[in-house]
Design a protein around this motif. Structure first.
Motif, short mmCIF file in Angstrom:
data_model
loop_
_atom_site.label_atom_id
_atom_site.label_comp_id
_atom_site.label_asym_id
_atom_site.label_seq_id
_atom_site.Cartn_x
_atom_site.Cartn_y
_atom_site.Cartn_z
N LEU A 90 0.83 -1.21 0.00
CA LEU A 90 0.00 0.00 0.00
C LEU A 90 0.86 1.26 0.00
N ALA A 137 2.16 1.75 -3.51
CA ALA A 137 1.10 2.28 -4.38
C ALA A 137 0.91 3.78 -4.13
N ARG A 138 0.92 4.18 -2.87
CA ARG A 138 0.78 5.60 -2.55
C ARG A 138 1.90 6.42 -3.15
N ARG A 192 -4.15 5.64 -7.64
CA ARG A 192 -3.70 5.01 -6.39
C ARG A 192 -4.48 3.74 -6.11
N LEU A 193 -5.79 3.78 -6.34
CA LEU A 193 -6.61 2.58 -6.11
C LEU A 193 -6.19 1.46 -7.05
N TRP A 236 -3.28 0.94 -8.47
CA TRP A 236 -1.99 0.40 -8.03
C TRP A 236 -2.15 -0.44 -6.77
N GLU A 237 -2.96 0.01 -5.82
CA GLU A 237 -3.14 -0.73 -4.56
C GLU A 237 -3.66 -2.14 -4.83
N LEU A 239 -1.32 -5.51 -4.30
CA LEU A 239 -1.76 -6.49 -3.31
C LEU A 239 -1.94 -7.87 -3.94
#
Length: 316
Positions: free
Chosen positions: A250, A253-254, A303-304, A306-307, A311
């Motif tokens: 996470l 990703a951020r 961002r979402l 990538w998260e 994961l």
């Protein structure tokens, strides 16, 4: 090859077709310069227009005016970003510090300007000339408007430059004479870089050379993108292992979403895919990254996107 195209390296077929048009004096209303980015399509357009305006012998004064973009009968159009109600050319976005969260486009209002420009009376030439860079970046409305212009070309001349001509409407492609451009050999690549005063490609990471794929302009952009990455970010991607901690994925990703704009994220994703392929990563991982690319291009919240992808790739 005439002296007009002597600085265009490795594009024998394209030069032969363009020279034939000039020698015979039979110009098509529209041309499609199709081929990879950074292999000389823009230079070829400038030299061809010089030949149109001054003949095969060329003219130093016209060449300078074309390169500076101040010829009264030339309109050079590139994709734009929208910012506070204004259209910002893609080449000016970084200089102006514009946040590039979406890909630039050729927009309907730009194509309407093209139509008006082509229909007006030329100042010095026999007709007005327009160059559309990255023509595949046209929005749907812009493409339909361009098709109407191509159906009634008048006395003007239109050059479309496209790396992915298959993304253009079939009806647009059919109304253009296609001029094919190809990737350069490693020897030609080195010569072009030397002419530009750039370092030889021997010291570049192998992934950058593969991403450039025979394109001098592509290699220069890869070098720039690589140098602009925050320190350690690429290594963190490569080190993302199965069963990694969720907070690690996470956080990565951020940092990707906050530190890189849309174009940089897509470039880094391409580099990561290539690096994993060279490491013989499972096909499922590469396919997941391709899905991530589609999401980023579809303007899903970066961002979402990538998260979720990181994961999944970490097996969380």
């Amino acid at each position: 090859m005439t002296a007009l195209f002597e600085d265009l390296l490795g594009q024998t077929r394209a030069v032969a077709l363009l020279e034939a048009s000039l020698v015979k004096g039979r110009l098509a209303p529209a041309y499609l310069f199709a081929g990879p980015d950074g292999v000389g399509r823009r230079l070829a357009a400038l030299r061809f227009l010089e030949g149109v305006l001054a003949g095969l012998q060329g003219d130093a004064g016209i060449r300078r005016r074309l390169q500076e973009g101040n010829h009264p009968d030339l309109l050079w159009v590139e994709p734009t970003y929208q910012d506070k109600g204004q259209l910002v050319p893609a080449s000016k976005a970084e200089e102006l510090g514009l946040a590039r969260r979406a890909a630039p486009q050729l927009r309907l209002e730009q194509i309407r300007d093209v139509s008006r420009f082509l229909s007006r009376r030329a100042v010095e030439a026999r007709g007005c000339v327009v160059v559309l860079e990255d023509a595949e970046a046209m929005a749907e409305g812009a493409a339909n408007a361009l098709l109407k212009t191509l159906e009634e070309p008048g006395e003007g001349l239109l050059i479309l430059i496209a790396a992915k001509p298959e993304q253009l409407l079939t009806t647009i492609r059919s109304r253009c004479q296609q001029i094919p451009f190809t990737r350069l050999s490693s020897e030609q690549l080195a010569v072009v870089l030397e002419r530009c005063g750039e370092p030889a490609p021997t010291a570049d990471p192998p992934e950058l050379l593969e991403l450039a794929a025979g394109s001098p302009g592509g290699l220069l952009r890869c070098r720039q993108a690589w140098a602009a990455l925050p320190e350690g970010l690429a290594a963190r991607l490569l080190d993302l292992a199965a069963a990694a901690e969720p907070l690690q994925a996470l956080a990565l990703a951020r940092d990707l979403a906050e530190a890189l704009d849309a174009e940089q994220q897509l470039w880094l994703l391409g580099w990561w895919q290539l690096a994993l392929w060279r490491r013989q990563a499972p096909a499922a991982q590469l396919q997941r990254l391709e899905r991530l690319r589609s999401q980023l291009r579809a303007y899903v919240q970066p961002r979402l996107a990538w998260e979720v992808a990181l994961l999944e790739l970490a097996g969380i």
